[in-house]
Design a protein around this motif. Sequence first.
Motif, mmCIF file in Angstrom:
data_model
loop_
_atom_site.group_PDB
_atom_site.id
_atom_site.type_symbol
_atom_site.label_atom_id
_atom_site.label_comp_id
_atom_site.label_asym_id
_atom_site.label_seq_id
_atom_site.Cartn_x
_atom_site.Cartn_y
_atom_site.Cartn_z
ATOM 1 N N ILE A 88 0.869 -1.187 0.000
ATOM 2 C CA ILE A 88 0.000 0.000 0.000
ATOM 3 C C ILE A 88 0.902 1.232 0.000
ATOM 4 N N PRO A 89 0.706 2.171 -0.929
ATOM 5 C CA PRO A 89 1.491 3.403 -0.873
ATOM 6 C C PRO A 89 1.207 4.164 0.419
ATOM 7 N N ALA A 90 2.244 4.722 1.007
ATOM 8 C CA ALA A 90 2.097 5.391 2.307
ATOM 9 C C ALA A 90 1.143 6.577 2.236
ATOM 10 N N SER A 91 1.049 7.210 1.076
ATOM 11 C CA SER A 91 0.166 8.374 0.955
ATOM 12 C C SER A 91 -1.308 7.981 0.960
ATOM 13 N N ASN A 92 -1.595 6.677 0.828
ATOM 14 C CA ASN A 92 -2.983 6.215 0.796
ATOM 15 C C ASN A 92 -3.510 5.789 2.156
ATOM 16 N N VAL A 93 -2.773 6.089 3.215
ATOM 17 C CA VAL A 93 -3.215 5.711 4.553
ATOM 18 C C VAL A 93 -3.249 6.937 5.466
ATOM 19 N N VAL A 94 -3.969 6.788 6.567
ATOM 20 C CA VAL A 94 -4.013 7.798 7.619
ATOM 21 C C VAL A 94 -3.533 7.113 8.895
ATOM 22 N N ILE A 95 -2.621 7.743 9.596
ATOM 23 C CA ILE A 95 -2.094 7.167 10.828
ATOM 24 C C ILE A 95 -3.108 7.386 11.948
ATOM 25 N N THR A 96 -3.546 6.291 12.579
ATOM 26 C CA THR A 96 -4.534 6.394 13.651
ATOM 27 C C THR A 96 -3.906 6.251 15.031
ATOM 28 N N LYS A 97 -2.735 5.621 15.108
ATOM 29 C CA LYS A 97 -2.046 5.483 16.392
ATOM 30 C C LYS A 97 -0.549 5.460 16.113
ATOM 31 N N LEU A 98 0.187 6.336 16.794
ATOM 32 C CA LEU A 98 1.634 6.434 16.597
ATOM 33 C C LEU A 98 2.378 5.542 17.572
ATOM 34 N N LYS A 99 3.457 4.947 17.104
ATOM 35 C CA LYS A 99 4.375 4.262 18.013
ATOM 36 C C LYS A 99 5.384 5.314 18.449
ATOM 37 N N LEU A 100 5.258 5.771 19.677
ATOM 38 C CA LEU A 100 6.093 6.871 20.148
ATOM 39 C C LEU A 100 7.295 6.349 20.913
ATOM 40 N N ASP A 101 8.477 6.799 20.498
ATOM 41 C CA ASP A 101 9.681 6.596 21.287
ATOM 42 C C ASP A 101 10.290 7.971 21.527
ATOM 43 N N LYS A 102 11.411 8.009 22.161
ATOM 44 C CA LYS A 102 12.015 9.293 22.553
ATOM 45 C C LYS A 102 12.287 10.188 21.335
ATOM 46 N N ASP A 103 12.858 9.609 20.262
ATOM 47 C CA ASP A 103 13.197 10.404 19.074
ATOM 48 C C ASP A 103 11.948 10.919 18.362
ATOM 49 N N ARG A 104 10.926 10.061 18.303
ATOM 50 C CA ARG A 104 9.708 10.453 17.605
ATOM 51 C C ARG A 104 8.959 11.539 18.373
ATOM 52 N N LYS A 105 8.973 11.467 19.701
ATOM 53 C CA LYS A 105 8.351 12.515 20.521
ATOM 54 C C LYS A 105 9.047 13.846 20.294
ATOM 55 N N ALA A 106 10.391 13.796 20.227
ATOM 56 C CA ALA A 106 11.166 15.018 19.989
ATOM 57 C C ALA A 106 10.826 15.604 18.627
ATOM 58 N N LYS A 107 10.673 14.746 17.624
ATOM 59 C CA LYS A 107 10.331 15.194 16.273
ATOM 60 C C LYS A 107 8.947 15.847 16.263
ATOM 61 N N LEU A 108 7.987 15.240 16.954
ATOM 62 C CA LEU A 108 6.637 15.807 17.035
ATOM 63 C C LEU A 108 6.653 17.182 17.695
ATOM 64 N N GLU A 109 7.382 17.290 18.795
ATOM 65 C CA GLU A 109 7.450 18.569 19.505
ATOM 66 C C GLU A 109 8.121 19.642 18.657
ATOM 67 N N ALA A 110 9.187 19.258 17.947
ATOM 68 C CA ALA A 110 9.890 20.221 17.089
ATOM 69 C C ALA A 110 8.987 20.698 15.958
ATOM 70 N N LYS A 111 8.222 19.759 15.362
ATOM 71 C CA LYS A 111 7.320 20.126 14.267
ATOM 72 C C LYS A 111 6.214 21.063 14.748
ATOM 73 N N SER A 112 5.627 20.750 15.906
ATOM 74 C CA SER A 112 4.537 21.591 16.406
ATOM 75 C C SER A 112 5.050 22.962 16.832
ATOM 76 N N LYS A 113 6.266 23.004 17.407
ATOM 77 C CA LYS A 113 6.869 24.270 17.802
ATOM 78 C C LYS A 113 7.151 25.139 16.574
ATOM 79 N N ASN A 114 7.653 24.491 15.518
ATOM 80 C CA ASN A 114 7.950 25.189 14.265
ATOM 81 C C ASN A 114 6.667 25.736 13.645
#
Length: 129
Positions: A88-114
């Motif tokens: 399945i192409p990744a653009s054809n899906v919607v993420i309903t639940k994230l697997k969060l680890d330390k790096d991914r949380k940091a990325k989310l916070e940086a994106k929202s801050k930006n």
Amino acid sequence: RRKNRKAHFGAHSEARRKLMSASLSKELQARHGVRSMAVRKDDEVMVVRGTYKSREGKIIGCFRKKFVIHVERLTREKVTGAQVHVGIPASNVVITKLKLDKDRKAKLEAKSKNKAAAKKEDATMSNVD
């Protein structure tokens, strides 16, 4: 157009990671203040386009070389009778639940801050006139 296609299909693995991103569900967008994220194994997704529309499952593999992801329970039967996962192409899906680890949380916070900083800058620029 030619150069865009060359850049897309000739992209290295790290660039493909970014190309293979999907939008977050409305609840996740509201919670994290981020619109989309790169997909990864163990995220839970819902297919929103194509034959398998409205089917949900966990990502069991991301294949950057082929630009597809495999979702559990999305299989088809080969002529030999073997069950194979459908890409399945990744653009054809919607993420309903994230697997969060330390790096991914940091990325989310940086994106929202930006995003918040950009919104603030837009508000100040609107007063320039």
